[in-house]
Design a protein around this motif. Structure first.
Motif, PDB file in Angstrom:
ATOM      1  N   GLU A 316       0.822  -1.207   0.000  1.00  0.00           N
ATOM      2  CA  GLU A 316       0.000   0.000   0.000  1.00  0.00           C
ATOM      3  C   GLU A 316       0.854   1.254   0.000  1.00  0.00           C
ATOM      4  OE1 GLU A 316      -3.746  -1.673   2.610  1.00  0.00           O
ATOM      5  OE2 GLU A 316      -1.991  -0.848   3.559  1.00  0.00           O
ATOM      6  N   ARG A 317       0.356   2.278  -0.639  1.00  0.00           N
ATOM      7  CA  ARG A 317       1.022   3.566  -0.567  1.00  0.00           C
ATOM      8  C   ARG A 317       0.674   4.225   0.764  1.00  0.00           C
ATOM      9  NH1 ARG A 317      -0.780   7.056  -5.352  1.00  0.00           N
ATOM     10  NH2 ARG A 317      -2.798   6.237  -4.702  1.00  0.00           N
ATOM     11  N   GLY A 318       1.538   5.092   1.197  1.00  0.00           N
ATOM     12  CA  GLY A 318       1.324   5.796   2.455  1.00  0.00           C
ATOM     13  C   GLY A 318       2.111   5.158   3.579  1.00  0.00           C
ATOM     14  N   THR A 319       2.801   5.983   4.355  1.00  0.00           N
ATOM     15  CA  THR A 319       3.605   5.480   5.466  1.00  0.00           C
ATOM     16  C   THR A 319       3.478   6.417   6.656  1.00  0.00           C
ATOM     17  OG1 THR A 319       5.570   6.673   4.661  1.00  0.00           O
ATOM     18  CG2 THR A 319       5.295   4.368   3.949  1.00  0.00           C
ATOM     19  N   PHE A 320       3.756   5.872   7.832  1.00  0.00           N
ATOM     20  CA  PHE A 320       3.820   6.658   9.055  1.00  0.00           C
ATOM     21  C   PHE A 320       4.963   6.094   9.874  1.00  0.00           C
ATOM     22  CE2 PHE A 320       1.774   7.802  13.346  1.00  0.00           C
ATOM     23  CZ  PHE A 320       2.323   9.077  13.317  1.00  0.00           C
ATOM     24  N   GLN A 321       6.039   6.866  10.025  1.00  0.00           N
ATOM     25  CA  GLN A 321       7.233   6.333  10.652  1.00  0.00           C
ATOM     26  C   GLN A 321       8.112   7.464  11.170  1.00  0.00           C
ATOM     27  OE1 GLN A 321       8.954   4.182   7.383  1.00  0.00           O
ATOM     28  NE2 GLN A 321       9.436   6.029   6.216  1.00  0.00           N
ATOM     29  N   ARG A 322       9.126   7.056  11.923  1.00  0.00           N
ATOM     30  CA  ARG A 322      10.095   8.021  12.414  1.00  0.00           C
ATOM     31  C   ARG A 322      11.199   8.205  11.381  1.00  0.00           C
ATOM     32  NH1 ARG A 322      12.869   8.329  18.381  1.00  0.00           N
ATOM     33  NH2 ARG A 322      14.054  10.247  18.010  1.00  0.00           N
ATOM     34  N   ALA A 323      11.647   9.458  11.226  1.00  0.00           N
ATOM     35  CA  ALA A 323      12.789   9.769  10.376  1.00  0.00           C
ATOM     36  C   ALA A 323      13.647  10.776  11.130  1.00  0.00           C
ATOM     37  CB  ALA A 323      12.348  10.339   9.030  1.00  0.00           C
ATOM     38  N   GLY A 324      14.711  10.296  11.763  1.00  0.00           N
ATOM     39  CA  GLY A 324      15.551  11.176  12.575  1.00  0.00           C
ATOM     40  C   GLY A 324      14.797  11.695  13.779  1.00  0.00           C
ATOM     41  N   ASN A 325      14.739  13.011  13.909  1.00  0.00           N
ATOM     42  CA  ASN A 325      14.044  13.622  15.047  1.00  0.00           C
ATOM     43  C   ASN A 325      12.643  14.091  14.671  1.00  0.00           C
ATOM     44  OD1 ASN A 325      14.771  15.720  13.395  1.00  0.00           O
ATOM     45  ND2 ASN A 325      15.535  17.047  15.026  1.00  0.00           N
ATOM     46  N   GLU A 326      12.031  13.409  13.677  1.00  0.00           N
ATOM     47  CA  GLU A 326      10.684  13.767  13.248  1.00  0.00           C
ATOM     48  C   GLU A 326       9.829  12.519  13.062  1.00  0.00           C
ATOM     49  OE1 GLU A 326      11.023  17.767  10.552  1.00  0.00           O
ATOM     50  OE2 GLU A 326      11.738  15.912   9.635  1.00  0.00           O
ATOM     51  N   LEU A 327       8.514  12.709  13.233  1.00  0.00           N
ATOM     52  CA  LEU A 327       7.527  11.741  12.772  1.00  0.00           C
ATOM     53  C   LEU A 327       7.044  12.203  11.406  1.00  0.00           C
ATOM     54  CD1 LEU A 327       5.300  11.114  15.928  1.00  0.00           C
ATOM     55  CD2 LEU A 327       7.035   9.591  14.972  1.00  0.00           C
ATOM     56  N   VAL A 328       6.987  11.289  10.448  1.00  0.00           N
ATOM     57  CA  VAL A 328       6.637  11.654   9.078  1.00  0.00           C
ATOM     58  C   VAL A 328       5.428  10.831   8.637  1.00  0.00           C
ATOM     59  CG1 VAL A 328       7.411  11.861   6.696  1.00  0.00           C
ATOM     60  CG2 VAL A 328       9.043  12.184   8.578  1.00  0.00           C
ATOM     61  N   LEU A 329       4.336  11.526   8.324  1.00  0.00           N
ATOM     62  CA  LEU A 329       3.132  10.904   7.776  1.00  0.00           C
ATOM     63  C   LEU A 329       3.044  11.251   6.300  1.00  0.00           C
ATOM     64  CD1 LEU A 329       0.330   9.505   7.925  1.00  0.00           C
ATOM     65  CD2 LEU A 329      -0.612  11.715   8.641  1.00  0.00           C
ATOM     66  N   ARG A 330       3.101  10.224   5.440  1.00  0.00           N
ATOM     67  CA  ARG A 330       2.953  10.402   3.998  1.00  0.00           C
ATOM     68  C   ARG A 330       1.673   9.717   3.561  1.00  0.00           C
ATOM     69  NH1 ARG A 330       8.608   9.056   4.300  1.00  0.00           N
ATOM     70  NH2 ARG A 330       9.911  10.900   3.877  1.00  0.00           N
ATOM     71  N   GLN A 331       0.873  10.441   2.812  1.00  0.00           N
ATOM     72  CA  GLN A 331      -0.450   9.934   2.433  1.00  0.00           C
ATOM     73  C   GLN A 331      -0.747  10.321   0.990  1.00  0.00           C
ATOM     74  OE1 GLN A 331      -3.528  10.730   5.406  1.00  0.00           O
ATOM     75  NE2 GLN A 331      -4.992  11.133   3.759  1.00  0.00           N
ATOM     76  N   PRO A 332      -1.167   9.372   0.161  1.00  0.00           N
ATOM     77  CA  PRO A 332      -1.511   9.717  -1.221  1.00  0.00           C
ATOM     78  C   PRO A 332      -2.753  10.591  -1.280  1.00  0.00           C
ATOM     79  CG  PRO A 332      -2.132   7.456  -0.749  1.00  0.00           C
ATOM     80  CD  PRO A 332      -1.366   7.945   0.447  1.00  0.00           C
ATOM     81  N   ILE A 333      -2.816  11.446  -2.291  1.00  0.00           N
ATOM     82  CA  ILE A 333      -3.973  12.322  -2.515  1.00  0.00           C
ATOM     83  C   ILE A 333      -4.397  12.185  -3.967  1.00  0.00           C
ATOM     84  CG2 ILE A 333      -4.809  14.704  -2.569  1.00  0.00           C
ATOM     85  CD1 ILE A 333      -2.890  15.351  -0.312  1.00  0.00           C
ATOM     86  N   ALA A 334      -5.635  11.826  -4.173  1.00  0.00           N
ATOM     87  CA  ALA A 334      -6.181  11.708  -5.526  1.00  0.00           C
ATOM     88  C   ALA A 334      -7.226  12.797  -5.721  1.00  0.00           C
ATOM     89  CB  ALA A 334      -6.804  10.330  -5.734  1.00  0.00           C
ATOM     90  N   GLY A 335      -7.031  13.639  -6.718  1.00  0.00           N
ATOM     91  CA  GLY A 335      -8.000  14.693  -6.966  1.00  0.00           C
ATOM     92  C   GLY A 335      -7.464  16.058  -6.609  1.00  0.00           C
ATOM     93  N   ARG A 336      -8.379  16.977  -6.394  1.00  0.00           N
ATOM     94  CA  ARG A 336      -8.021  18.372  -6.207  1.00  0.00           C
ATOM     95  C   ARG A 336      -7.597  18.717  -4.787  1.00  0.00           C
ATOM     96  NH1 ARG A 336     -13.446  20.826  -8.595  1.00  0.00           N
ATOM     97  NH2 ARG A 336     -14.191  18.907  -7.612  1.00  0.00           N
ATOM     98  N   ARG A 337      -7.923  17.870  -3.815  1.00  0.00           N
ATOM     99  CA  ARG A 337      -7.604  18.200  -2.431  1.00  0.00           C
ATOM    100  C   ARG A 337      -7.564  16.927  -1.596  1.00  0.00           C
ATOM    101  NH1 ARG A 337     -12.903  19.534  -3.617  1.00  0.00           N
ATOM    102  NH2 ARG A 337     -12.277  21.560  -4.443  1.00  0.00           N
ATOM    103  N   GLY A 338      -6.918  17.027  -0.439  1.00  0.00           N
ATOM    104  CA  GLY A 338      -6.840  15.881   0.463  1.00  0.00           C
ATOM    105  C   GLY A 338      -6.683  16.331   1.896  1.00  0.00           C
ATOM    106  N   TRP A 339      -6.975  15.427   2.827  1.00  0.00           N
ATOM    107  CA  TRP A 339      -6.918  15.733   4.264  1.00  0.00           C
ATOM    108  C   TRP A 339      -6.052  14.691   4.940  1.00  0.00           C
ATOM    109  CZ3 TRP A 339     -10.321  14.572   8.901  1.00  0.00           C
ATOM    110  CH2 TRP A 339     -10.183  15.562   9.897  1.00  0.00           C
ATOM    111  N   LEU A 340      -5.094  15.140   5.759  1.00  0.00           N
ATOM    112  CA  LEU A 340      -4.181  14.260   6.481  1.00  0.00           C
ATOM    113  C   LEU A 340      -4.441  14.417   7.976  1.00  0.00           C
ATOM    114  CD1 LEU A 340      -2.760  15.055   3.689  1.00  0.00           C
ATOM    115  CD2 LEU A 340      -0.635  14.346   4.792  1.00  0.00           C
TER     116      LEU A 340
END
Length: 429
Positions: A316-340
């Motif tokens: 699946e696309r989209g991840t939620f994980q730690r990267a260094g000193n940050e939490l990184v949420l990546r989420q696919p967006i289809a269309g004109r807008r999206g909500w994370l």
């Protein structure tokens, strides 16, 4: 923005802002007769009508109060009641952006003894009796008072600067945001049960944030503060995209919601949240949430990425994980807008229960809405607690989910065992 200014109040050389340097220059001119007038002009220039600083970095607020307290004592009768009236709003704004140990948010923990003395001095001198209560709660003294303190939650109408806070207790909950500076980054800190878990930054993905595009100044768009929630929303532009950022603190439920809405045909969305030093991130095996830990004896907040599937199938696309000193949420967006959306829970009893979340079908008449139009989620902890969150990304019109019809732009409610939605928050355009 400034230069290195050594000052006894700071304790070490600090890269100070222009506003703070201006105050230092006024204070240094101790032989001038009109120093009280110059201090008054500095307060009028740097504070808004309610006493909140217009441009002064949050980390310098208590330092300025310390300098002003020293000047008040030195000037004696030359210090006017009008100056006290201006400082009173500044003092309240500073308390709202302080941790319960007296340190300013976004910076290191701990408070110099001179600052602690200055806070107590101002609490004794100013007209609001509740100031003494807060200071005595944080720094217990021989005379603990119990008069009602000033309201802790606040937001500015001129710029995104807000304190989401239900009470002043040392073990309380707090979210603070400061997006007065131009750019995609919000100065942000989340405190649960008196401890800092997230911060000091909240920004977009590195690729978007670093793109050579114009970034507009952030503007507040919504402030709600009632017995159920404190909610702040603000928006800014990054090139062709418009971002609406949401920070929501549930009162008495140990829940919070952080979210970015991105409009303008983005291909993907990314949220990056800073993690303080010493915080560990643990991914549970059973779902895609993340737990924050600080030793086995400290209750762990759980962060729930509602826009990602509960379980990952591996492709699946989209991840939620730690990267260094940050939490990184990546989420696919289809269309004109999206909500994370990212839900945070720090109630230990709740977090021990089985956690499940899923997207809900949203319909507009006979038509099922796509994610660029409206989204809804249900999250449940065991059989006892279930929450629904609905967001209209397009123009709000009557729509339905779980048999509940609403024309709201934003709705959060409890989902009862009888299958009903009991709204805790309804935001209409």
């Amino acid at each position: 923005m400034g230069s290195t200014v050594p000052d006894a109040t700071i304790g070490e050389e600090t890269h100070a802002s222009e506003a703070y340097q201006d105050l230092c220059r006024v204070v240094a001119a101790s032989g001038q007769r009109n120093q009280a007038d110059r201090l008054g002009r500095w307060l009028d220039r740097e504070l808004d009508l309610e006493g909140a600083p217009r441009r002064l970095p949050v980390g310098e607020w208590s330092l300025c109060l310390t300098l002003l307290a020293e000047r008040r004592q030195a000037l004696g009768e030359s210090w006017s009641p009008e100056l006290d009236a201006r400082v009173e709003g500044f003092f309240l704004a500073t308390l709202r952006f302080m941790r319960p140990d007296g340190s300013m948010v976004f910076g290191p923990n701990g408070i110099p003894s001179a600052t602690k003395q200055a806070l107590r001095s101002w609490a004794d001198q100013l007209s609001e009796p509740g100031f003494k209560t807060v200071i005595d709660w944080w720094f217990p003294g021989p005379d603990v008072r119990h008069s009602p303190p000033p309201l802790p939650a606040s937001a500015r109408a001129e710029h995104p600067l807000a304190s989401l806070r239900a009470d002043w207790s040392k073990s309380g909950d707090l979210m603070v945001i400061d997006h007065r500076q131009r750019g995609p980054e919000t100065h942000f800190e989340f405190i649960g049960l008196g401890r800092t878990w997230l911060g000091p930054s909240w920004t977009l993905g590195t690729a978007l944030a670093a793109a050579p595009v114009a970034v507009g100044r952030a503007r507040p768009s919504l402030w709600v503060s009632n017995y159920s929630v404190d909610l702040a929303e603000w928006s800014f532009r990054v090139g062709p995209l418009r971002v609406v950022r949401t920070a929501l603190l549930f009162r008495g439920r140990r829940l919070a919601l952080l979210a970015d809405q991105i409009d303008g045909k983005p291909t993907a969305g990314e949220i990056r949240l800073g993690i303080p030093e010493g915080i560990d991130v643990v991914p549970p095996a059973e779902n895609r949430s993340l737990a924050l830990t600080l030793g086995s004896r400290v209750a762990s907040p759980r962060l729930i990425p509602l826009g990602l599937p509960y379980r990952s199938s591996g492709g699946e696309r989209g991840t939620f994980q730690r990267a260094g000193n940050e939490l990184v949420l990546r989420q696919p967006i289809a269309g004109r807008r999206g909500w994370l959306p990212l839900l945070v829970s720090w109630e230990s009893g709740r977090n021990r229960k089985t956690l499940v979340w899923r997207p809900l079908t949203v319909s507009e008449g006979p038509k099922i809405c796509g994610a660029e139009t409206a989204v809804a989620y249900r999250v449940a902890w065991g059989r006892d607690e279930s929450l629904v969150i609905y967001r209209s990304l397009a123009r709000p019109v009557p729509r339905s989910f779980l048999g509940h019809k609403t024309a709201a732009r934003f709705l959060i409610g409890l989902f009862t065992k009888e299958g009903n939605v009991e709204p805790l928050l309804t935001v209409k355009e």
